[in-house]
Design a protein around this motif. Sequence first.
Motif, PDB file in Angstrom:
ATOM      1  N   ALA A 288      43.840 -21.666  47.346  1.00  0.00           N
ATOM      2  CA  ALA A 288      42.856 -21.190  48.316  1.00  0.00           C
ATOM      3  C   ALA A 288      42.314 -22.325  49.175  1.00  0.00           C
ATOM      4  CB  ALA A 288      41.706 -20.490  47.595  1.00  0.00           C
ATOM      5  N   ASP A 289      42.494 -23.555  48.694  1.00  0.00           N
ATOM      6  CA  ASP A 289      42.112 -24.740  49.458  1.00  0.00           C
ATOM      7  C   ASP A 289      40.637 -24.701  49.846  1.00  0.00           C
ATOM      8  OD1 ASP A 289      42.583 -27.217  50.552  1.00  0.00           O
ATOM      9  OD2 ASP A 289      43.283 -26.437  52.477  1.00  0.00           O
ATOM     10  N   VAL A 290      39.775 -24.474  48.841  1.00  0.00           N
ATOM     11  CA  VAL A 290      38.345 -24.427  49.102  1.00  0.00           C
ATOM     12  C   VAL A 290      37.674 -25.775  48.856  1.00  0.00           C
ATOM     13  CG1 VAL A 290      38.130 -21.973  48.632  1.00  0.00           C
ATOM     14  CG2 VAL A 290      37.912 -23.596  46.741  1.00  0.00           C
ATOM     15  N   GLY A 291      38.474 -26.817  48.636  1.00  0.00           N
ATOM     16  CA  GLY A 291      37.938 -28.154  48.437  1.00  0.00           C
ATOM     17  C   GLY A 291      37.863 -28.592  46.995  1.00  0.00           C
ATOM     18  N   SER A 292      38.337 -27.791  46.078  1.00  0.00           N
ATOM     19  CA  SER A 292      38.314 -28.147  44.660  1.00  0.00           C
ATOM     20  C   SER A 292      39.397 -29.167  44.353  1.00  0.00           C
ATOM     21  CB  SER A 292      38.531 -26.891  43.807  1.00  0.00           C
ATOM     22  OG  SER A 292      37.536 -25.934  44.091  1.00  0.00           O
ATOM     23  N   SER A 293      39.059 -30.115  43.486  1.00  0.00           N
ATOM     24  CA  SER A 293      40.013 -31.193  43.281  1.00  0.00           C
ATOM     25  C   SER A 293      40.196 -31.678  41.859  1.00  0.00           C
ATOM     26  CB  SER A 293      39.652 -32.396  44.162  1.00  0.00           C
ATOM     27  OG  SER A 293      38.316 -32.768  43.954  1.00  0.00           O
ATOM     28  N   VAL A 294      39.268 -31.420  40.931  1.00  0.00           N
ATOM     29  CA  VAL A 294      39.482 -31.794  39.536  1.00  0.00           C
ATOM     30  C   VAL A 294      39.021 -30.646  38.649  1.00  0.00           C
ATOM     31  CG1 VAL A 294      38.948 -33.401  37.661  1.00  0.00           C
ATOM     32  CG2 VAL A 294      39.211 -34.249  39.984  1.00  0.00           C
ATOM     33  N   PHE A 295      39.867 -30.212  37.750  1.00  0.00           N
ATOM     34  CA  PHE A 295      39.584 -29.073  36.882  1.00  0.00           C
ATOM     35  C   PHE A 295      39.702 -29.475  35.415  1.00  0.00           C
ATOM     36  CE2 PHE A 295      41.509 -27.702  40.777  1.00  0.00           C
ATOM     37  CZ  PHE A 295      40.973 -26.468  41.113  1.00  0.00           C
ATOM     38  N   THR A 296      38.909 -28.836  34.564  1.00  0.00           N
ATOM     39  CA  THR A 296      39.169 -28.928  33.134  1.00  0.00           C
ATOM     40  C   THR A 296      39.265 -27.526  32.554  1.00  0.00           C
ATOM     41  OG1 THR A 296      36.885 -28.953  32.343  1.00  0.00           O
ATOM     42  CG2 THR A 296      37.859 -31.079  32.960  1.00  0.00           C
ATOM     43  N   VAL A 297      40.188 -27.328  31.660  1.00  0.00           N
ATOM     44  CA  VAL A 297      40.368 -26.044  30.981  1.00  0.00           C
ATOM     45  C   VAL A 297      40.251 -26.269  29.481  1.00  0.00           C
ATOM     46  CG1 VAL A 297      41.925 -24.104  30.578  1.00  0.00           C
ATOM     47  CG2 VAL A 297      41.929 -25.264  32.796  1.00  0.00           C
ATOM     48  N   ASP A 298      39.349 -25.556  28.839  1.00  0.00           N
ATOM     49  CA  ASP A 298      39.217 -25.647  27.392  1.00  0.00           C
ATOM     50  C   ASP A 298      40.041 -24.560  26.732  1.00  0.00           C
ATOM     51  OD1 ASP A 298      37.501 -27.702  27.768  1.00  0.00           O
ATOM     52  OD2 ASP A 298      35.764 -26.752  26.844  1.00  0.00           O
ATOM     53  N   SER A 299      40.795 -24.938  25.718  1.00  0.00           N
ATOM     54  CA  SER A 299      41.607 -23.993  24.969  1.00  0.00           C
ATOM     55  C   SER A 299      41.367 -24.200  23.478  1.00  0.00           C
ATOM     56  CB  SER A 299      43.088 -24.198  25.291  1.00  0.00           C
ATOM     57  OG  SER A 299      43.905 -23.424  24.447  1.00  0.00           O
ATOM     58  N   GLY A 300      41.136 -23.177  22.740  1.00  0.00           N
ATOM     59  CA  GLY A 300      40.939 -23.282  21.297  1.00  0.00           C
ATOM     60  C   GLY A 300      41.306 -21.943  20.673  1.00  0.00           C
TER      61      GLY A 300
END
Length: 436
Positions: A288-300
């Motif tokens: 979508a190119d809304v300016g987001s650049s670093v993500f974290t995803v938690d999985s457990g």
Amino acid sequence: MTTDTQHLGSPDLPGSPGPDSRPCGYPEGVALPGLATSRRGLLRGAALGGLSLSVGGAVVSQAPIAAAAETSAIVVVSLRGGSDGLSMVVPHGDQAYYDARPNTGVAADRLLMKDAMFGFHPSMSALQGLWDAGSLAAVHAAGLPVANRSHFSAMEEIEDADPGSAARVGWLNRLLGTDALTSPLQGLSVGGRPLAMVGPEPTMTVGDVNGVKVSGASSLSNSDPRFGSLRQAWKGSVPGRAAMRDGMSAALTAASDFQAVKDVSTTATFPNSSLGRALAIVSRTVRADVGSSVFTVDSGNWDMHTDIGSSSSGWMVNNARDLAASIAAFFTDLGDAASRVTLVTISEFGRRVAENANRGFDHGWGNVMLVAGAGVRGGQYHGSWPGLATGVNADLSVTTDYRSVLAEVVAARTAASTATVFPGFRRESVGVMTGQ
């Protein structure tokens, strides 16, 4: 109105307002920064900084990349509970592994992506394409420099990444602070905000792509009377409340801008799991190119003290298969955007070498980190193998500080100073990223 939450019990920063202190009209899903925060910090937090999207038990958080690499994206996948890296990436070339795991060891002839020492668990076949393309690598025997077997303490130490500091600031929050304000959504979380995102740069939280809303408004555009009036109200002069005014205005803009994610659909088939759904949202947000650049995803949950299962069925098979399939679908769904996305996995600690009487593994030390996507020197295993012992308390020793892996990704994919993101730490060369 909702407030930001912490994953796995990590408390919010002192001084952050509770539900009763949220101003009327603040978008739901947006965390209001503490009033003691600087005007710049308030604006950054409300406008760009921690939008959180909640999808089941998975969490996705974003922090910024400096202007020189503003189109790049880093995705940090945290395997909560202490994953057994010795089962995920098996050291089949070390006989001590089989001596210590007579009932739970994975046979060498079943492993995938093998070299003379290592091979992937057979349930992770979805990653074969990335490996063959040179876009997936593994770093074994990575972790904290000193063993810490407490879930919460180790998690905090990993995500703070600044040992000895009294400041409660996560490494992603420091990364967020290295860039000037260029986008209202550079910091994004799905679900509760992880400690890595806690700090002076505030974040925003939503439940899903439809979770950012203003009570009483049917849409986040000026065509809706409620939203339009709020935009107008917070646009004007608020005597003595300039920081609040700017923060509120920026938050409303962020909420509106994020709606572009709704217009992006997935093209790949993701697992119907919290992790799969979360990574689908990350992919949609990137595209979508809304300016987001670093993500974290938690999985457990990876806390496999008992009944880890066999190499063909059970807890480890299910988790490893879901992880592999979710990552593979993510890069497929990204399409051309995959050329600017790097993903790294991390867990608070690994498991003991020897299986216990319940065919599980107790808390250990060293672990494996997977790195995939843009800039990765893939199709190979990195790190220094220390060898295994077989005693009941034997650990996989750490030979690569996890911060060296993260710092190498940060250095390769952003213009941020790794000395700022990881204070007092001198990274060693891992070689998992090109040009490093």
